[in-house]
Write an enzyme that holds these catalytic residues in place. Structure first.
Site, short mmCIF file in Angstrom:
data_model
loop_
_atom_site.label_atom_id
_atom_site.label_comp_id
_atom_site.label_asym_id
_atom_site.label_seq_id
_atom_site.Cartn_x
_atom_site.Cartn_y
_atom_site.Cartn_z
CB CYS A 125 -0.96 0.00 1.19
SG CYS A 125 -0.15 -0.02 2.82
CG HIS A 175 -4.17 -0.25 3.98
ND1 HIS A 175 -3.48 -1.18 3.22
CD2 HIS A 175 -5.14 0.26 3.18
CE1 HIS A 175 -4.04 -1.25 2.02
NE2 HIS A 175 -5.04 -0.38 1.96
CG HIS A 187 -6.58 0.63 -1.25
ND1 HIS A 187 -6.75 -0.17 -0.14
CD2 HIS A 187 -7.72 0.47 -1.99
CE1 HIS A 187 -7.93 -0.76 -0.19
NE2 HIS A 187 -8.53 -0.39 -1.30
#
Length: 233
Positions: A125, A175, A187
């Site tokens: 990510c 994240h 993402h």
């Protein structure tokens, strides 16, 4: 250590080097767990070495890691030391369309989630976020929690295109995604959350499995208003 390895290491003393290929960096001297990647032409500093690995620090984002000795042949001495190009908020805002375009192009390529991936086509990510900004000449830190600390915090109601949204525990972000407007973000996520690779989700519990899973861990958002300036070595 063999004489050949001793000779190879001695040819690469402590100092600054440039990558001649995309290289993997690992989290320990065993060189088994990928933590990041260094794209061709990136600069790194050799810090120390042993029989199997070389401890390095990437110059652009101060990220530490270990390089396998077998990859030493893909380094050359830096003829010019790395100098950061520092950008302000106005300059960065003008470059955000390039950042967003990079993520869309990355999504079109066959890809999967790769922990430590930053060079593509497979990213984690924060690796996707860093690569997207670097594609426009903007350096930001490597990991999601570092990116969150580096950015200017904003309220969710203030979200604009190109802002970053962060997810994780109350203690730390783990994240990150790039905001695309209209409640959507792009993402790279792992198979444990219902997808294996780059996709677009929404900031709502009304979305699909991936959207719901991450929305429950939403921490906040931040805006890139400066580029990263490496620490003095």
């Amino acid at each position: 250590m063999s004489l050949n390895l001793k000779s190879q290491i001695s040819n690469f003393p402590v100092g600054e080097y440039q990558c001649l290929a995309n290289l993997n960096l690992y989290g320990s001297s065993e060189c088994k767990s990928l933590v990041t990647q260094a794209a061709t032409d990136r600069h790194l500093r050799i810090v120390a070495s042993d029989a199997t690995s070389v401890q390095v620090c990437l110059c652009e984002d101060d990220y530490p890691g270990y390089l396998s000795i077998t990859d030493l042949n893909y380094l050359q001495s830096a003829t010019v030391t790395y100098q950061a190009t520092l950008l302000n908020a106005g300059e960065i805002k003008q470059l955000l369309p390039q950042v967003i375009s990079f993520t869309h192009q990355a999504m079109k390529q066959p890809n999967y989630y790769l922990w430590g991936g930053t060079t593509g086509p497979n990213y984690d990510c924060s690796g996707l976020m860093q690569a997207a900004f670097v594609s426009a000449g903007i350096w930001i830190p490597r990991d999601s929690y570092q990116q969150e600390d580096f950015l200017q915090p904003i309220e969710m109601a203030e979200l604009e295109l190109g802002d970053l949204v962060f997810f994780g525990t109350p203690q730390r972000a783990n994240h990150v995604g790039l905001y695309l407007g209209n409640g959507r973000y792009i993402h790279s996520s792992g198979i444990d959350k219902g997808r294996n690779g780059i996709g677009i989700d929404i900031l709502s519990e009304q979305g699909g499995e991936v959207s719901r899973s991450y929305y429950q861990q939403l921490r906040g958002a931040g805006r890139v208003v400066k580029s990263y300036e490496p620490q003095k070595s």
